[in-house]
Each structure stands twice: as C-alpha cells, then as structure tokens.
Design a protein around this motif. Structure first.
Motif, PDB file in Angstrom:
ATOM      1  N   MET A  29      -3.529   7.971  -4.477  1.00 46.01           N
ATOM      2  CA  MET A  29      -2.889   7.402  -5.654  1.00 46.01           C
ATOM      3  C   MET A  29      -3.667   6.219  -6.207  1.00 46.01           C
ATOM      4  O   MET A  29      -3.285   5.650  -7.216  1.00 46.01           O
ATOM      5  N   LEU A  30      -4.712   5.849  -5.498  1.00 43.89           N
ATOM      6  CA  LEU A  30      -5.498   4.714  -5.962  1.00 43.89           C
ATOM      7  C   LEU A  30      -6.816   5.149  -6.579  1.00 43.89           C
ATOM      8  O   LEU A  30      -7.703   4.348  -6.764  1.00 43.89           O
ATOM      9  N   GLU A  31      -6.940   6.431  -6.847  1.00 43.77           N
ATOM     10  CA  GLU A  31      -8.177   6.909  -7.442  1.00 43.77           C
ATOM     11  C   GLU A  31      -7.953   7.239  -8.899  1.00 43.77           C
ATOM     12  O   GLU A  31      -7.273   8.197  -9.220  1.00 43.77           O
ATOM     13  N   PHE A  32      -8.523   6.443  -9.787  1.00 43.47           N
ATOM     14  CA  PHE A  32      -8.451   6.758 -11.208  1.00 43.47           C
ATOM     15  C   PHE A  32      -9.841   6.690 -11.783  1.00 43.47           C
ATOM     16  O   PHE A  32     -10.611   5.799 -11.448  1.00 43.47           O
ATOM     17  N   PRO A  34     -12.176   6.759 -15.448  1.00 42.62           N
ATOM     18  CA  PRO A  34     -12.026   6.581 -16.895  1.00 42.62           C
ATOM     19  C   PRO A  34     -12.143   7.909 -17.614  1.00 42.62           C
ATOM     20  O   PRO A  34     -12.854   8.801 -17.177  1.00 42.62           O
TER      21      PRO A  34
ATOM     22  N   GLN B 588      -5.631   3.549 -16.404  1.00 42.06           N
ATOM     23  CA  GLN B 588      -4.624   3.523 -15.354  1.00 42.06           C
ATOM     24  C   GLN B 588      -5.059   2.608 -14.216  1.00 42.06           C
ATOM     25  O   GLN B 588      -6.239   2.511 -13.919  1.00 42.06           O
ATOM     26  N   TRP B 589      -4.087   2.001 -13.612  1.00 38.88           N
ATOM     27  CA  TRP B 589      -4.384   1.257 -12.388  1.00 38.88           C
ATOM     28  C   TRP B 589      -3.189   1.360 -11.461  1.00 38.88           C
ATOM     29  O   TRP B 589      -2.075   1.612 -11.890  1.00 38.88           O
ATOM     30  N   SER B 590      -3.451   1.127 -10.183  1.00 39.45           N
ATOM     31  CA  SER B 590      -2.336   1.133  -9.246  1.00 39.45           C
ATOM     32  C   SER B 590      -2.634   0.209  -8.079  1.00 39.45           C
ATOM     33  O   SER B 590      -3.783  -0.126  -7.803  1.00 39.45           O
ATOM     34  N   PHE B 591      -1.554  -0.216  -7.436  1.00 36.74           N
ATOM     35  CA  PHE B 591      -1.648  -1.015  -6.211  1.00 36.74           C
ATOM     36  C   PHE B 591      -0.767  -0.385  -5.160  1.00 36.74           C
ATOM     37  O   PHE B 591       0.339   0.048  -5.442  1.00 36.74           O
ATOM     38  N   LEU B 592      -1.255  -0.372  -3.934  1.00 29.83           N
ATOM     39  CA  LEU B 592      -0.468   0.146  -2.819  1.00 29.83           C
ATOM     40  C   LEU B 592      -0.485  -0.923  -1.740  1.00 29.83           C
ATOM     41  O   LEU B 592      -1.545  -1.402  -1.362  1.00 29.83           O
ATOM     42  N   GLY B 616      -4.096  -2.412  -1.491  1.00 29.43           N
ATOM     43  CA  GLY B 616      -5.188  -1.582  -1.972  1.00 29.43           C
ATOM     44  C   GLY B 616      -5.113  -1.521  -3.489  1.00 29.43           C
ATOM     45  O   GLY B 616      -4.032  -1.390  -4.048  1.00 29.43           O
ATOM     46  N   SER B 617      -6.234  -1.639  -4.134  1.00 25.89           N
ATOM     47  CA  SER B 617      -6.239  -1.580  -5.593  1.00 25.89           C
ATOM     48  C   SER B 617      -7.149  -0.469  -6.075  1.00 25.89           C
ATOM     49  O   SER B 617      -8.240  -0.274  -5.541  1.00 25.89           O
ATOM     50  N   SER B 618      -6.731   0.222  -7.083  1.00 31.33           N
ATOM     51  CA  SER B 618      -7.544   1.307  -7.627  1.00 31.33           C
ATOM     52  C   SER B 618      -8.793   0.780  -8.310  1.00 31.33           C
ATOM     53  O   SER B 618      -9.702   1.538  -8.620  1.00 31.33           O
ATOM     54  N   ARG B 622     -13.900   2.659  -2.493  1.00 25.69           N
ATOM     55  CA  ARG B 622     -13.354   2.948  -1.162  1.00 25.69           C
ATOM     56  C   ARG B 622     -13.690   1.877  -0.134  1.00 25.69           C
ATOM     57  O   ARG B 622     -12.897   1.536   0.712  1.00 25.69           O
ATOM     58  N   ARG B 625     -11.592  -1.416  -1.016  1.00 24.60           N
ATOM     59  CA  ARG B 625     -10.328  -1.233  -1.710  1.00 24.60           C
ATOM     60  C   ARG B 625      -9.234  -2.143  -1.181  1.00 24.60           C
ATOM     61  O   ARG B 625      -8.443  -2.680  -1.922  1.00 24.60           O
ATOM     62  N   TYR B 670     -11.855  -0.004 -14.872  1.00 21.71           N
ATOM     63  CA  TYR B 670     -12.961   0.853 -14.435  1.00 21.71           C
ATOM     64  C   TYR B 670     -14.271   0.085 -14.298  1.00 21.71           C
ATOM     65  O   TYR B 670     -15.342   0.643 -14.473  1.00 21.71           O
TER      66      TYR B 670
END
Lengths: 461, 1036
Positions: A29-32, A34, B588-592, B616-618, B622, B625, B670
């Motif tokens: 879910m942390l792979e996006f 552009p 898009q972005w996400s945090f876990l 963890g941040s998108s 890897r 992260r 990005y």
C-alpha cells in the motif's frame, strides 16, 4: 431479536477489527508511481527507446542552433550594430553579462541538457534489449559527437580562448562525462580540449559516412578541423578539413543562400532541420527579418556595409540594405522555415586555405578554394586571387572571405580571439579581445558548487 | 395461597412507599456565580450510593436514617463534603456551592490517541479553549491561537478574506519539506496543502479556512518529542490537535450566537499624489540632463518631442486618482451559529449549523462559509460505544487581485495617480478616429484595479467534509479498544473570468476553471490497557496501528469567447466539450504506522512514559521507507512528596523532562523517482519522436529526523493562585530535506537530497496569575518564548544551492533559516547624491554588484509572546490580549521600486527625504530615471539592498473585548441558561518602528521551501484587518 442484533454487531466489529489489522499490514500500500511520466527503469527498454533518447539530443541542439547561439556569438563580434528592443542582447553586445542574464544562462543550461541526455544513454546501454553492437557503437559515436560539440561551443563562449595562457591552465568549463547531480568545479581549458578531442576521435572512428540528417564521419572530421585550427595546429586542421572537402560528399551552393527550405544544402556538413510544422530557425528569422518588421532587432554594423560596398560587384551586397542609418539584413527575408547548417563546406575550405597559408604549403590549393568562393560571389573569374600570391596574401584573402561568408553565423569572434592569442593586436569595438567581459558570465546556479570560480566581469568598455 | 401473596405484596409495597417518602437529602449544587451545575455527583462514599444533579442543579438522594458523609463532586471544582444526620422521615435540604479547582492542573488534556490528566503529562502541551478562539473573529480560526501558547509563533497572513496564518512551533526545522505543524481534527491528519493553486492571485490556499471555529471545543498544541512522538512521522514540526464539541451533559441545551462587525484596514499605504509624483519625476528627468517636461508612462514616451511631452504633462496635472481609496472600503461581517446539545444515559449529540460572511476591507473580497456538524455518541451496550463526528462546509471566497497581481497591490505600485479611472471624453488618434470612448476604463499594463474588480469575476469554492467514525470497545475491564475510520474530502474549484474589455483583443472574455479534489482516508486501531498493579503502581499500555492514504485529482478547463465564469453561465458547465481540458494526473501518498506507548505512574508522584513508532511512507524507496521514532519522558510531582507538605505557599511543583526523535516527510510524492517524459509527449525532431529524462532518481531519499530534549518546571503558588511553567528545549534536525538547485551544468535543475542540519533551541515561560479574586477579578496570562535558530550544515552545497523563491533569502551556514541576502548599503554621498554600498571586504564603493551580497539580517524574532489581562466585576467582563514580537526584521521587497529609481511605479512619501544638492544629508539618493546611476545593471532597476530591511518589532493590542452576562435572575424567567452581549475590537493599535504597512506579514509563497526560507518578506502584501464586532450569544 436483540441477541441476534448483538451477535451481528459483535461479528461485524470483529471482522472490522481483523480487517483493520490486516489492511494495516501490507507494504504494497506504500507503492505509488507517478502517472504522467515514465519511471526511468521502464523508459529505456528497446532499441527504439534508445533512438528516441538519442533524437532528443538533436532536439536540444536544434533549439540552440536555430540562431540563438549564433546570435550570441555574433553579438560579441563587431559585425552587428547595437540591438534594438532587447536588453539581454544589449548586455551581450556590451560584454556586460552577469549571472542573472537569462539569455546566456538559457544557452548554457540547454547545452548541458543535451550533454546530460547523452550521458544517460551512454550509461544505460545495458538496460536496452535488442540492440546490436554496430547500432550501439553508432549511437555512442553520435552521443559523443554531440557531447564534444556542446563542450566545444560552451568553452569558446564562456572561457578565454585556447592559447590565452601558455599551457592553457586558465579556467574553462565543467566537464560532464556522467549523469549525476554532483556540483563540479571548472576544468582548465587544456583539460576541456583534451576531453573534446577524445570524444571527437571516437566519433570520427565510429560514425558512418552517411546518417540521414544526423551526425556522420564528415561532421566529426569537420569539428576536429575546427578544433585544431583554434589550437593553431594548422597541419592537422588542414588535413581533416581536406578529408571532408575531398570526400566528394559536399559541394558548394551555387547561389549564396545556404539556408534552404525543405532540402539540405549541398554544403551542409552538419546542421539542423526545420519543417513547416516544426520550425527550428526562429533565432535567425525573428531577429533579422526586415521585410515584415520596420525595426528588426539585429542589424549589421555600418562597417559591414562599408566593407562589402567597397566592391559593388560582390553579390553578397544583396544580403543587406541600407535604410537611413540602419543596415538591415535581408538574407533571411521572405522565408518562414529553413534548414541551418552548423558547419558548412565554405567554412572548411577557408580553414584549409588559411591553414595552408600558415604552413606556406600548397598555396595553389589554397588559392583555388578562395577563388571558388570568390567566383560564386563576384561571378566567374572576377576578383580572383593572383596565383602567385604570397602566404601572407593568401591568409589575408582567406580571412576576408571568411569574414564575409560567415556573417550572421557567429564564427568570426573565435577567429579574432585566435589571432589575438597569436600576438596580433586585436580589438573588437575598441575592446581588447581578452577583456574579461568577452567571456560570458556563468549562471548563478553554478555557484552552488563550493569552489566554483565565476568569470570576472566588465573591463571591455 | 393467592390472597396471602397478594396481601404480602401489598404490605411490602406500602412499606416501600412509606420508605420512599421517608428520609432524603435534597438540594441544589451551584458554582460560585450562582449558576447551576448539572451532572454533578452527590455521593456517599462509604456506600457508593449516589445521584447526579439534574439540569437545574437539583438533586435528591434517598437514604436510610443515620449519619453520613456526603461528597459533592464536579470536574474542575473542589470536592465538598458535608456531614449530615438523617432522622426517620426527615428531608434535609443541603445546598452546596462548589469552588473552582486549580483548573490548570486537574484538567484533562487531549494527547495523541487518548487523553491524560494534566498533572501526569510528561510532555510539553499547550491547551487553548474553544471559547478563546470564538472570542476573536479572524479570517481563519488558527489566527486566534496567536499569543496563547508559549513557543508557538502564529503570524496572520494579511487582512485578505480567508487568508491563512503561518504557525511555527519552536522555530523552523525544515527547509524544502513542509515546515508547518501537523493538523489533526478529531483524530484525522487533515489535508493541508497550501499550494494547491500555487500562488494564484498572490494568495496561497488555506486548508483551514473551511473549518468552523464555533465547532471547536479545544485545541492542543503538542510541542516536544514525547508529546508528538506518538505522531512520530510528521511530528517534527509540532502537532495541533483540534477537538470538536460533543453533547456530553444530560438534557437538552440550545445555543445560539450571532456577531456582526465591520472590517477596516489596520493601516494604509502612503503613496504620492499627482502633484508630488510629477514633481519628483520631473526632478529625476532634469537630474539626468533632460529638458522640457519629463515623459510620462502611458501618456508620452521618452522619444516624443518636447511639445508632445508638455501636452501630456499638462493633461496629467489635471488628474489625481486616489487608487488606494478606490480599492479599499469598510467590509461588513456577519456570523450566525445555532447548535443543539443533547445528552442522555446512552447518547450524546452535538448538532450545529453556522453561517459566516466575512467581507474584508478590499472591495469585492469576502469569504462566505456555510457549515454544519453532527457529533453523536451512542452507547450501544456496556462494552461498546460508537462515536461519530461529521461535518460539511462550503467556503466561497470571492477573490480580488492583491499584491503583485493587482488591486490594492497595483494601487501601491503601477497605478500612477495621474491615470484616470475612465476616459472623460473620447480619445482620437491622428486621423480623428475614436480609439477610446468616453467612459471606457483607462488601461495600463492591460488592466486597472477598478476595472478589474468590477469586470473580472473570480471565485474559489471549497466543499469540505471531515468525518470520523470510532467504535470504542471495552470487552473486559480496563481494556479499551478503539477502531476508527476517517475521511476528509476536499473539492476546490477556482473560477476566473477574464473579461474582453481588459484583453483589448476581443469583445468576449475567456474563463478558466481549475479544479482539485482530494480524498484522504485514515484508519486506525488502538488497544489501551490500564493496569493498576497496586495503589502505588499504575501502568497504562497502548498499542496501535494506523494507515492513511490520500489521492489527489485535478483538471483544468478553459473556455474561449464567453460572457461569464462557469458558475454564472450555466451553459458552460453543460457543454464541457467546448472547453480545452487538461487532466492532471493523480498524485497519491500513504503512511503506514505501528506504535506503542507505556505510561507508568509510581505512588502518584513519579510518572514515566515511553513511546515508540514505526512509520513507513510511500515517498521513500524500499531501503529507507520506514523510520523509527522513539521517545522517553519522566515527571516528578515534587509537591506530592512528604518534605513538601510543610511548604504551604507551593501548592504544586512538578519537574519533567523528555527526549525523543520525530520525523518529517512532507515532500512531493514522487521526488525519489528518476523519470522520463511520456512516450507521446508530442515533441518531434526531424519528424521523429523523442523521449528525455526529466528527474534524476534519488533512491536514498529518507526521513528528515529531529532529536529533541525538553525539560520544564511547573509550579503553582498560593493554592494555585499563581501558576507558571518554565521550559527549555534543544532540537537538532538532521537529514533535512533540501530541494537543491543543482548547477545547470548537471543538465537538470533540481534534486531532492537529505543534506542539512538545523538547530533550534530555546526557552519558554508562561505565567497565569489570578491577581484579584474578590468581587472584582483580575487575571493575567503572560507568555514569552525565545527561540534560537541556526542552520548548522548544508553538506557540500553553497548558499546558492537553495534559495527562497524571488525573495532574496538564502540558507547561510551559521545563520538562521530565513536570512536575507542583499548588498549592504552604506549611505548617500553628500556631495554627489549617489548611493554608496559596501563590498564584501567592508570597503565603500559606488558599484552595485550582486557578488557583494551578504547576510544582512533575518526574519526570525528573538522573543514572541502574548499578554492577556482579564477582568470581571459582577456581570461584566473585559479581556485584553496583546501580542508582541521583538527582534525580527522585515525585508520590504517592494520598496526597491517604491523608493528606488523613478520608474513606472508610484512611490511612497518617504522618498521626499532625498538628496537634492551637494551638502544634503538625506536618506535616499538623488532621483534618477536611469538605474545605471545607482550602479545597477542597465534594464534592471531592482535595487536589492538592505536599505529596505527594517526592524519589525511590535506590540499590538490584538483584541479587546467587553462583555456583559445578563444575570441569572433575569434570564431564568425566560428559560435562558445564559445570555451574553459582547463588543470587541481586533488590532486596535500597534506600537512599532516599522515604516511599512504592517509589521505582521505573511506574503504569498511559491512552494514549501519559499514558505520556510522567506518569513517576514513583504511584497505589496495587504495590511492586517482591524475589526469592530458586536455579538450576542445565548443558550436555553
């Protein structure tokens, strides 16, 4: 009823709880990525991709040599009058560029952009599938040719010329031989020229004889000749120029117009192309044209009209028109798009002629070249150079024709500087050829590298 | 059988009834003002038998005859105990008045993922009550936090409607990544993008504008690592928790409030009038050797002959337009709030609607907000409770050009006083043809502030909905599980209609619609276990996990040849195909995250806390992260110690300290990728396609981290009549993210890298003193903070690698972030009238050289804070809030044209102090139209010197409010609970030496880096607003 409701609620809560902890356990879910660009790893995969990247280098060159670079170099010389309605051009004309001058900064940045694109391709050949060795070699040769051409142009404009110091330890420009973000200091002019020649040698050895509109072996030979000529290595200059002239691939234009629409000029050794939908000559067109513009930005200095006018039968007098106090340029009139030769046969012939003169060798060949050019300008047999001319007379004639033939092309200033390094007392509009402002100022961004030394400014007026 | 049963039952019943009527204690519980306290507890501790007081404060407690000790309790008040003896059949009436407790210390404070009693908090947290936010009307609610919390610097943008504030918690610790604190509303970190529309119209987006201040119960500002540690990721610049109102008490209460007010500018610019301007310009012309009348922009040109120039000059003399006056007018504000609070055994409800229409002092500018909220709590059964918070609001911002974009900004710059607003007669060309008709607007640079304001239609509409549903489960005693899902939806549309009349090329106009919508989801699950091992040892464990994702979409529409904007011309919205459409790609972005917290309290005196969080941040690759952010803290409640028992004066003494690591990842989504152009980028050379690299990859891009030490003393004296807090902190931020301007010779322009180190350290002091507590009450609240900021290191990059947009600010090692980088000005030479500068060696020179730029001051203050004095006497109260900032400088960037070379800009009247003849000792040099006379390069009259860096220290009377609460006796008759009338004025006066418009300024920025690097730079930024307001609030 109530019991069922409770069970339902507890069940759903339990499910939610499990879901919550499961959902929160996925790294995916942390792979996006552009959406509007391609990730580098995906961009270069096939031979087609590589060719497209290579083509993008030429695209940058086309945006530079559409007149933009030529005008910049021409403004430094004595060929032009003070520009009209363009503060940035005036800064260059006055030799007062600073690190905010966006016209010159833009040229500098674009050249290095082409270099960067080339370096990216060089470093990523192994990513590409389906590329044969010969194709890869050709691409590498083209990239290195462009890289050399760019470094060569930048070092001529942004640094003092070759020969300014005895061993050329004076500062040149940063050499970029790899794609990285690292700020680099300036290399010496000696190092820059060595680097350029290394790239050009590889290009010369590996470029095909013909390559469409793109760089070919003759292009490399021509640039090598130019390099040697500026280094005062006249024998080598003459040899390489001779190889191109004698290859039979190029002939002089019959008329005086080497800016052809739709076809490549027969004397164009390397150039850029335009078509109606993709115009790459705005630098010339929009600044010089005087038929649709009562006050064009760039006009000739009065001296040009005087010198050319001394000999009214010189057909090159058709390139300008005296209009009151202005000498308007007419050679780009009535044309919307045309191809631009960056290096052409006339220039090479004159380089070889002058090189032979400097060596006092094969003067008859030299006189032959000069007379071919004069025949075209004056008519067959008119104003020809005497077959018994001395070496000095040959050199002088070659220089005169060079000056006339390369008007607007930004080539004169390099030759004036070269002659300065050879000891002549050269001044350009009352400024010595080596005053600080003759070397354009670097963009402000270069100082983000610690230890980067900017050019001195001014001192020319 | 049956009759006996019936009889027994009857007898028992009779006995019961008899007993019920037998003996009880009843009465009323009030506070010291005589107001009822509903929901207070009346309890007999020995038997645990008790009741709550009703809505009117009355209670009745039935007891067996006997002697009892009864306790009366209510949160925030001192518990009272009464001993009574009840005889049989006796009903005793005991009325009790409870005294307010030392509110400061037994308060409950919202911390991350929970609440804590203030006395047990080991972190640094400031709390501001919702009432204080409502007490002062501001364009956006966060501006009301100014001066309320030590160490929190709040600078309001300007008086433009809807403009946002810049908040810095303990200094600025980021350069290119976002430096603003994290805003969390009811547990959701909300969308906070200031650059959705870049700086369109010289205004950045304000993500907090659509939040209704009336909904806010309290705001907690978490300052140090142990407080923010639980928000680990993104807590490096502080966290601001906003909690909205809920229906907690029993019964039904209706609240209504309204406010009307007027806004005026707090100050106005002092531009020249026609006579002054023409005189100065003529003087400059003659200084330069010109003869005859000077040429006037848009009336004549430099190459006109003397006669033409003279005619133009005469014409100009007859016109004097006060452009400032034409762009500024008093604005009208109105605000209505209506809310219902209901509470019962199993549920609580807060429902409110609000309407707020705030016009600023700029003509045509307003921010209208309609909002509604429902916060509902429902106890399903004894182990499950549901909480829902939902809000919807629509904010409509009618925008006008400001600053460099036009409007008041044009009145301060390019709108010369001799320009007429409209042509007063037809203007003919040489052949007698009409080129401009009478009544047409006079346009310069293609515009005119009055024309633009009346013809251009410009509106930004934001639909916002912030919702959260939480389930709280307590399956076993002391274990609380919270599952929460939140959704923040934002739909922003900016419509701009450019009328044909201003374009001079067509009769019809064109219109743009720029749309953004952002969907922000947040899920979290926490489990909290309270373990009271013995009386002395108490543990609280928390573990949890959180996931947040945000998707941003956008599109642009452009319509040609239209008569109005999309929101006025229905046919446009229906025929989108006629528009040129650009679809922006989604971002898009996400945090876990996974986190845990342990609290340990020993003997109620020693408090320890440890937190750990993995995020963890998108945005990172890897390899980098996940970041690990732990913190530990401890507190010692010294006043609980036996050796303190004798010292009566000290009622409370606590020492606390903490250390922790927090992070920041607020960079573009990005930034780490190496990218190439799209395949179909449309560019061809030689008829063949191309592809090219755009961004160089940085797979090593990683979290920015801050390590913070914090230590504090909290003390209460004289039974908490005086309470104060003194704190010191040291925060070192490393791997600070820089968007470096790489040298052009690299072939590209920017590169994101973790490079820098920034130090912030400082001291905060706050004191609250109840000076007088009798009939006339006086309380003073004072806070002051000092922050020292230093950029410690920027790796191998030089200051030019990072720059603050167009603002002449730089990162300079050893100096604060936000340093001004300009040529140092020496003086005006008395003989020649020319400006003299300093070069880098300190030698004086007439040459202006950009290479001589150096550090000339910075925009960061030495001290900031606020003083609030509150008074009350019987039913009247008055509150005075003063805010101050000492030691910051402002760079007035527009002064370089307003007070420099005479150009096509109007000038400020300070220029009247200029050199005129040899021997003059003046502030400004001799006037000239030619920039080269000041040593500036030809064509570039941008005078970047520190002549325009001023001291911006100020103390401002931010808010003075007088209120009257109609006494209970009167309002009771009408069933009102409270009825209050108040009058307040904001920004009444300011003491400052700053000569410009306003020493408090936040200009428009280009991006996050600009926002961090360029505080206190003003460029035609409008002044703050002064408002006069009258409000009525009541509850039933």
């Amino acid at each position: 009823m109530k019991a069922m409701k409770i069970t339902f609620i507890s069940k759903s809560i339990a499910t939610l709880a499990v879901a919550a902890f499961v959902i929160t356990g996925c790294d995916k879910m942390l792979e996006f990525e552009p959406g509007d660009v391609i990730i580098a790893a995906d961009a270069l995969q096939t031979a087609d991709d590589a060719q497209r990247l290579l083509n993008s280098n030429y695209d940058v060159l086309a945006n530079l040599y559409d007149g933009r670079v030529q005008n910049c170099a021409e403004l430094l010389s004595s060929n032009l009058a003070i520009p009209e309605n363009n503060n940035e051009f005036v800064s260059v004309y006055n030799r007062e560029t600073n690190f905010f001058t966006s016209y010159t900064n833009g040229i500098y940045t674009d050249f290095y952009r082409a270099i960067y694109r080339g370096n990216v391709l060089l470093e990523n050949f192994d990513l590409i599938e389906g590329l044969s060795i010969s194709e890869q070699t050709r691409m590498e040769a083209e990239v290195r040719f462009i890289r050399a051409l760019c470094h060569f142009q930048i070092v001529r404009l942004w640094a003092q010329p070759y020969g300014y110091t005895p061993n050329n330890s004076h500062l040149g420009i940063p050499i970029r031989d790899g794609a990285s973000q690292e700020p680099l200091p300036r290399n010496t002019v000696a190092e820059v020229y060595d680097f350029i020649q290394e790239d050009l040698t590889f290009a010369f050895d590996n470029l095909p004889f013909t390559n469409g509109v793109y760089a070919n072996r003759s292009s490399a030979a021509a640039v090598i000749a130019q390099v040697h000529f500026l280094k005062q290595e006249f024998m080598l200059a003459g040899n390489y120029a001779g190889e191109v002239i004698n290859s039979g691939l190029f002939t002089l234009e019959e008329d005086l117009d080497r800016y052809e629409e739709g076809i490549i000029s027969t004397e164009s050794i390397f150039g850029i192309v335009s078509n109606p939908l993709d115009v790459r000559n705005e630098g010339f067109r929009d600044n010089y044209r005087s038929d649709n513009n009562p006050s064009p930005t760039l006009t000739f200095a009065q001296d040009i009209a005087n010198v050319l006018g001394q000999n009214p039968s010189d057909n090159r007098n058709s390139w300008y028109q005296q209009d009151g106090g202005l000498v308007k340029v007419t050679r780009f009139n009535e044309k919307e798009f045309y191809n631009i030769p960056i290096i052409h046969l006339t220039e090479l012939m004159l380089i070889r002629a002058e090189a032979l003169g400097e060596q006092n060798n094969e003067l008859d060949q030299a006189i032959g070249y000069i007379n071919l050019i004069r025949d075209r300008a004056f008519g067959e047999g008119f104003n020809d150079l005497d077959p018994n001319s001395t070496a000095e007379e040959v050199i002088e004639a070659a220089r005169l024709e060079f000056f006339k033939e390369t008007l607007c092309e930004g080539k004169l200033i390099d030759q004036l500087k070269r002659r300065g390094t050879m000891g002549e007392n050269i001044t350009v509009r009352s400024a010595p050829w080596d005053c600080p402002g003759m070397a354009i100022q670097f963009p402000n961004g270069e100082t983000s590298a610690a230890g980067f030394i900017l050019n001195d400014e001014g001192g020319c007026n | 059988m049956r009759p006996i049963k019936a009889l027994t039952t009857l007898l028992l019943l009779l006995l019961c009834i008899h007993s019920m009527q037998a003996q009880s204690v009843k009465g009323k519980v009030t506070d010291s003002d005589g107001g009822e306290l509903p929901g207070a507890t009346v309890i007999v501790p020995s038997s645990q038998k008790g009741v709550f007081t009703g809505i009117d404060g009355n209670y009745e407690l039935e007891l067996e005859p006997g002697t009892y000790k009864i306790e009366f309790k209510f949160i925030g008040f001192e518990t009272q105990a009464k001993e009574i003896t009840l005889a049989a059949n006796e009903t005793k009436v005991i009325n009790v008045t409870l005294k307010e407790d030392a509110v400061f210390l037994d308060d409950v404070v919202v911390v991350g993922y929970g609440v804590q009693r203030r006395r047990e908090v080991t972190g640094s947290i400031s709390k501001i009550d919702g009432k204080e936010i409502m007490a002062m009307p501001t364009p956006s609610f966060e501006a009301a936090l100014q001066g309320q919390a030590a160490g929190v610097q709040v600078t309001q943008g300007s008086g433009v409607a809807g403009s946002g504030s810049l908040i810095r918690v303990r200094g600025v610790a980021s350069v290119s990544a976002g430096g603003d604190p994290l805003y969390v509303v009811d547990g959701i970190p909300i969308t906070q993008d200031y650059f959705l529309r870049n700086n369109s119209g010289a205004l950045n987006n304000n993500p907090l504008a659509s939040i209704n201040p009336n909904d806010i119960e309290s705001v907690e500002i978490l300052k140090d690592a142990s407080a923010t540690g639980i928000y680990g990721s993104r807590g490096a610049n502080g966290v601001i928790l906003i909690t909205t109102k809920r229906g907690t008490q029993k019964g039904t209460k209706y609240e209504f409030s309204t406010r009307i007010g007027m806004s005026t500018p707090a100050s106005l610019p002092n531009m020249l009038n026609t006579e002054q301007y023409l005189q100065l310009r003529q003087e400059a012309w003659e200084n330069d050797g010109g003869t005859g009348n000077v040429w006037l922009p848009n009336f004549s040109t430099a190459s006109d002959d003397a006669e033409t120039r003279a005619l133009a000059f005469q014409r100009a003399k007859g016109i004097n337009t006060d452009w400032v006056d034409r762009t500024v007018a008093n604005g009208f504000k109105q605000n209505y709030n209506f809310a219902v609070r209901k509470g019962g055994e199993k549920y609580g409800l807060y429902a409110g609607v609000s309407y707020d229409d705030n016009s600023s002092f700029l003509i045509g500018n307003s921010y209208e907000r309609i909002s509604a909220r429902i916060n509902a709590d429902y106890t399903v059964n004894k182990w499950m409770k549901l909480m829902f918070s939902g809000s919807m609001s629509r904010g409509i911002n009618n925008k006008v050009d400001v600053a460099w974009s036009g409007g008041l900004g044009a009145a301060m710059s390019t709108a010369l006083p001799y320009y007429p607003i409209t042509y007063d007669e037809d203007e003919l060309d040489a052949e007698g043809n009409v080129i401009n008709e009478e009544g047409e607007y006079f346009l310069f640079n293609g515009t005119n502030p009055v024309a633009s304001q009346s013809l251009k239609k410009w509106r930004s509409t934001e639909d916002r909905s912030i919702n959260n549903l939480t389930a709280i489960l307590t399956p076993i005693e002391n274990l609380t599980i919270r599952l929460s899902g939140g959704f923040d939806f934002m739909h922003l549309r900016e419509d701009i209609y450019n009328p044909g009349a201003l374009s001079q090329s067509s009769d019809l106009g064109s219109t743009n619609r720029f749309a953004n919508y952002i969907l922000n989801w947040n899920y979290s699950g926490t489990a909290n276990y309270l373990w009271q091992v013995t009386d002395d040892h108490k543990f609280n464990f928390l573990v949890g996990s959180e996931f947040q994702q945000s998707n941003s979409y956008g599109y642009d529409l452009f319509f040609q040849d239209v008569t109005g904007p999309v929101y006025l011309v229905d046919s446009l919205a229906e025929n989108i195909d006629n528009a040129v459409q650009t679809q922006n790609n989604p971002s898009q972005w996400s945090f876990l995250s996974y986190f845990g917290r342990v609290n340990y309290t020993l003997k109620n005196k020693y408090v320890f806390q440890g937190t750990a969080r993995v995020d963890g941040s998108s945005r990172f690759g890897r390899n980098n992260r996940y970041g690990f952010f732990p913190s530990i803290s401890a507190g010692w409640i010294v006043s609980e110690e036996s050796f303190m028992a004798g010292i009566e004066k000290i009622s409370f003494l606590k020492i606390r300290t903490s250390y922790g690591i927090t992070g920041n990842a607020a960079i573009p989504d990005y930034a780490r990728f190496g990218t190439f152009s799209q395949q179909d980028n449309g560019v061809l050379y030689n008829g063949e396609p191309i592809t090219f690299p755009m961004q160089l990859a940085n797979p090593n891009l990683r979290w920015e981290t801050s390590r913070t030490w914090d230590a504090a003393i909290e003390m209460g004296l004289f039974n908490d009549r005086i309470t104060f807090e003194l704190a010191a902190y040291h925060k070192m931020s490393s791997d600070v993210l820089l968007n470096v301007n790489v040298p052009p010779s690299t072939g590209f322009t920017n590169y994101w890298d973790n490079v820098a180190q920034i130090l912030n350290r400082g001291v905060e002091f706050g004191i609250k003193s109840r000076n007088l507590v009798g009939a006339f009450k006086w309380t003073t609240d004072f806070n002051i903070a000092r922050n020292y900021n230093e950029l410690v290191d920027i790796g191998n990059y030089t200051p030019d690698a990072v720059s603050g947009g167009t603002n002449d600010s730089r990162v300079i090692v050893g100096k604060p972030v936000g340093s001004f980088f300009l040529v140092e000005f020496s003086h005006v030479d008395q003989q020649s009238g020319l400006p003299v500068y300093f070069d880098l060696n300190g030698n004086e020179t007439y040459d202006y050289d950009n290479a001589n730029r150096k550090y000339v001051g910075d925009g960061l203050p030495d001290f900031v804070g606020g003083i609030t004095n509150s008074f009350s006497y019987k039913d009247f109260d008055m509150s005075i809030l003063m805010t101050y900032s000492i030691g910051a400088k402002i760079f007035d960037s527009s002064s370089k044209r307003q007070l420099g070379v005479v150009t096509d800009w109007n000038m400020r009247d300070e220029i009247l102090d200029h050199w005129t003849q040899p021997g003059d000792n003046a502030t400004f040099p001799g006037l000239t139209l030619d920039e080269t006379n000041y040593g500036l390069p030809s064509g570039f009259p941008w005078w970047n010197t520190d002549l325009f860096v001023y001291d911006a220290s100020y103390i401002r009377l931010r808010n003075i409010a007088i209120g009257y609460n109609i006494p209970n006796a009167h309002i009771k008759k009408k069933n009102f609970d409270s009825f209050r009338i108040a009058f307040n004025v904001t920004n009444l006066f300011t003491l400052t030496n700053f000569p410009g418009l306003d020493p408090e300024v936040v200009r428009d920025f280009e991006n996050a880096q600009d926002r961090n690097l360029s505080p206190n730079v003003t460029y035609l930024t409008p002044p703050q607003e002064r408002s006069y307001n009258f409000s009525i609030s009541m509850s039933i």
